[in-house]
Design a protein around this motif. Structure first.
Motif, PDB file in Angstrom:
ATOM      1  N   HIS B 160       0.886  -1.093   0.163  1.00 31.57           N
ATOM      2  CA  HIS B 160      -0.114   0.042   0.022  1.00 31.57           C
ATOM      3  C   HIS B 160       0.801   1.234   0.046  1.00 31.57           C
ATOM      4  O   HIS B 160       1.818   1.287   0.781  1.00 31.57           O
ATOM      5  CB  HIS B 160      -0.990  -0.116   1.064  1.00 31.57           C
ATOM      6  N   LYS B 169      -3.266   3.493  -2.349  1.00 31.56           N
ATOM      7  CA  LYS B 169      -3.364   2.631  -3.333  1.00 31.56           C
ATOM      8  C   LYS B 169      -2.812   1.294  -3.111  1.00 31.56           C
ATOM      9  O   LYS B 169      -1.595   1.440  -2.448  1.00 31.56           O
ATOM     10  CB  LYS B 169      -3.201   3.076  -4.648  1.00 31.56           C
ATOM     11  N   TYR B 400      -3.323  -1.320  -9.866  1.00 35.41           N
ATOM     12  CA  TYR B 400      -3.839  -1.263  -8.329  1.00 35.41           C
ATOM     13  C   TYR B 400      -4.919  -1.944  -8.022  1.00 35.41           C
ATOM     14  O   TYR B 400      -5.895  -2.076  -8.899  1.00 35.41           O
ATOM     15  CB  TYR B 400      -4.134   0.144  -8.010  1.00 35.41           C
ATOM     16  N   ASN B 403      -8.969  -0.691  -8.477  1.00 35.18           N
ATOM     17  CA  ASN B 403      -8.764   0.645  -8.894  1.00 35.18           C
ATOM     18  C   ASN B 403      -8.614   0.880 -10.220  1.00 35.18           C
ATOM     19  O   ASN B 403      -7.455   1.167 -10.424  1.00 35.18           O
ATOM     20  CB  ASN B 403      -7.863   1.193  -7.807  1.00 35.18           C
ATOM     21  N   VAL B 406      -7.380   4.687 -11.860  1.00 38.22           N
ATOM     22  CA  VAL B 406      -6.148   4.923 -11.396  1.00 38.22           C
ATOM     23  C   VAL B 406      -5.119   4.126 -12.119  1.00 38.22           C
ATOM     24  O   VAL B 406      -4.025   4.887 -12.546  1.00 38.22           O
ATOM     25  CB  VAL B 406      -5.992   4.856  -9.811  1.00 38.22           C
ATOM     26  N   THR B 407      -5.351   2.743 -12.447  1.00 40.57           N
ATOM     27  CA  THR B 407      -4.182   2.076 -12.973  1.00 40.57           C
ATOM     28  C   THR B 407      -4.030   2.551 -14.376  1.00 40.57           C
ATOM     29  O   THR B 407      -2.916   2.489 -14.801  1.00 40.57           O
ATOM     30  CB  THR B 407      -4.911   0.687 -12.960  1.00 40.57           C
TER      31      THR B 407
END
Lengths: 83, 550
Positions: B160, B169, B400, B403, B406-407
């Motif tokens: 993390h 994340k 991630y 997620n 965001v990836t």
């Protein structure tokens, strides 16, 4: 006698954090002084140990909420050392 | 695969020490055979008590504990995906700490959370809402059983990132990716079965996880591990343990080298001749820090040749590049204006006006490609381009956890955008800055946005009128956080407000800002779109500080 030790401790704190000695009083806490974090606290303890020539136990180093409490703890240590 | 390596070591070198767990002047040893047995028992305990049918993540929130590594491996053996999370320190506000972890628990919906007695109630207050079992590490018992190994391409663990709420994340890494990193990095680092690693690094951080756990245990080395809090208060404990256990390898962030020099006893020499390599990582590597360290410890056995620089991140498991063992470090001078303004790194003579020294982070290790994403420049422009560092390869993560958005933003085609700025000269990687608004303080990353949000929530501060800056402190060898915040309160009330801001930030993020500077409303510089400008306030703050110093 009160004040030789208190003065010395306040001077070392002031030098360590580059502040005026007058800004350090008995009620000063670490959060009142810029740069007084856990690393700087260790550096301060090393300087106090060298200057006062005593071993400061972790319990005192970690559990003195104010400068006044630290000075009183150091005073007791010194007295115990002498006796 | 880590689990297969551990099984092999348990058979081939069962009685050899795997982990020496140091705590308050005494220690426990786990041999490879004991480690395997404990992790099998803990696997059975986790399997019987974690929730089935979820994504299978197990959060491990522990202080330095003898069982933390066997438990982590036990989770893997039982087919779960373990992840260390930081625990609240004694001075942290438990409410703020749990607030910052509530979202990651809600998003991940772990199969279980393992913690220790003191934290059981705090964890349960959040976990119960989602039906997540909370287990006490000291109450886990199970009978070892033979479990089948997970697939190579399944997720082995999550690392993390720091940050609160949406910024925190989970980097998901597979067994195969980890194995490739271990194979490549053990070779580069010079780690083998005979190696002894000494470390205080926390395991929720990539540097601790990979250099004081996954890599050394994969190759069958011995780890001497102790608590980070113990180290901060007694820095020379690291030197004493190296001396006592003939430690050879150690990884530290830049500030730790300064801390060792700043607190080194004057009346005690250490025998550090057993050291083969001290690697600086997780913070920009500074030649001035290495110079100080070598000057202080050369006579005790750590000359320049044993100091190394490494570039690493959780998204590549750990290492990307490292300087070779035994060759020491070299500071190369480049034109500072060229790097910052023209995005070209042009070599200059040491000490030349307008030039600055940069320490090479070495060549990329096997299995990873590194390139610089730079603006096109004139074909005959001097020097090499400076730009964002991109990486791709066998041990770059694939995303991630839970997620996707965001990836997607993190990749440029098949290349991961590191957010760090640097250049490659003669095959050597240099880091010069970063794109993301991140402060790296004492080896830990903090999002400026997070710090600002916390400061902004303190009554007395004008909401949203705060900026957090990372300012280098040469004596400490690290950036420190400076907070500039607007307030309408009279000057008389400033000291109490400054104290509150410091306490709130520590409570939420375990970060002590160096300084909280309060300014009247409207003083902070805004961008044209009305947001507070970090870069312009930073420039103004530095200029003011420098003129004060003159």
């Amino acid at each position: 006698m009160t004040d030789e030790l208190a003065k010395r401790v306040r001077r070392i704190i002031a030098e360590t954090f580059n502040v005026d000695e007058g800004d350090i009083t008995n009620v000063t806490t670490a959060d009142d002084v810029d740069g007084w974090d856990s690393l700087a606290h260790t550096i301060l303890m090393v300087r106090l140990q060298r200057n006062l020539n005593i071993a400061i136990p972790e319990t005192l180093a970690a559990n003195s909420p104010t400068v006044g409490a630290l000075i009183e703890g150091l005073r007791k240590l010194r007295e115990n050392d002498k006796s | 695969m880590l689990l297969r390596h551990l099984d092999r070591h348990a058979v081939e070198q069962g009685p050899r020490p795997c982990l020496i767990h140091w705590r308050s002047e005494s220690y426990n040893i786990l041999t490879y055979a004991q480690f395997a047995e404990l992790s099998n028992r803990l696997a059975a305990a986790i399997k019987s008590r974690a929730t089935a049918g979820t994504a299978g993540v197990v959060f491990v929130i522990l202080k330095h504990h003898l069982m933390q590594l066997p438990l982590f491996v036990g989770c893997m053996r039982a087919g779960f995906v373990p992840s260390f999370l930081p625990f609240p320190s004694a001075k942290q506000d438990p409410d703020l700490y749990w607030q910052s972890h509530a979202e990651v628990i809600e998003r991940t919906r772990p199969a279980a959370i393992v913690t220790y007695d003191d934290l059981m109630d705090g964890v349960a207050a959040i976990a119960d809402k989602f039906g997540v079992p909370v287990l006490d590490i000291d109450q886990l018992e199970g009978e070892p059983e033979t479990l089948s190994l997970p697939a190579e391409d399944s997720i082995a663990l999550l690392q993390h990132s720091s940050g609160t709420t949406g910024l925190k994340k989970g980097v998901a890494l597979t067994y195969r990716q980890i194995d490739r990193q271990v194979e490549s990095y053990a070779k580069a680092a010079g780690l083998d079965q005979s190696s002894i690693v000494v470390s205080w690094l926390p395991y929720y951080h990539d540097m601790g996880l990979f250099t004081a756990f996954v890599t050394p245990l994969s190759v069958g080395a011995t780890i001497v591990s102790f608590d980070a809090f113990e180290w901060v208060a007694q820095p020379d404990l690291l030197l004493r343990l190296i001396e006592r256990f003939r430690g050879a390898h150690c990884w530290l962030p830049n500030f730790a080298f300064n801390h060792l020099v700043n607190t080194a006893p004057t009346d005690r020499r250490f025998d550090l001749a057993s050291v083969k390599s001290l690697v600086s990582c997780s913070e920009p590597v500074r030649s001035s820090t290495f110079d100080l360290f070598a000057a202080r410890f050369e006579a005790e056995g750590v000359p320049r040749s044993k100091l190394r620089a490494c570039y690493a991140m959780a998204e590549t498991c750990f290492a990307v590049s490292e300087t070779p063992i035994g060759e020491g470090y070299e500071a190369i001078w480049y034109d500072a204006e060229g790097i910052e303004g023209a995005c070209r790194a042009v070599r200059r003579h040491p000490g030349a006006r307008g030039a600055r020294p940069y320490v090479s982070n070495g060549e990329a290790i096997e299995g990873i490609d590194v390139r610089i994403l730079a603006e096109a420049s004139a074909p005959l422009a001097a020097g090499v381009p400076v730009g964002e560092i991109l990486v791709r390869g066998e041990f770059v993560f694939s995303g991630y956890f839970a997620n996707e958005e965001v990836t997607r933003a993190a990749f440029h085609g098949e290349w991961y955008r590191t957010g760090d700025i640097g250049f490659i000269d003669n095959g050597q990687l240099f880091i010069t800055g970063r794109k993301k608004d991140i402060l790296i303080v004492h080896g830990r990353n903090y999002y400026a946005h997070d710090i600002e949000a916390v400061a902004s929530s303190v009554p007395g501060i004008v909401p949203g009128r705060v900026v957090a800056l990372g300012v280098m402190n040469e004596l400490v060898g690290s950036e420190e956080a400076i907070i500039l915040a607007e307030t309408e309160l009279a000057e008389l009330e400033h000291p109490a407000l400054q104290r509150k801001v410091k306490q709130r930030i520590y409570g939420a993020l375990e970060l002590t800002p160096r300084k909280v500077q309060l300014v009247p409303p409207g003083s902070l510089i805004k961008t044209t779109s009305g947001k507070i400008s970090r870069s312009e306030n930073f420039t103004r703050f530095l200029a003011a500080t420098q003129s004060e110093a003159l």
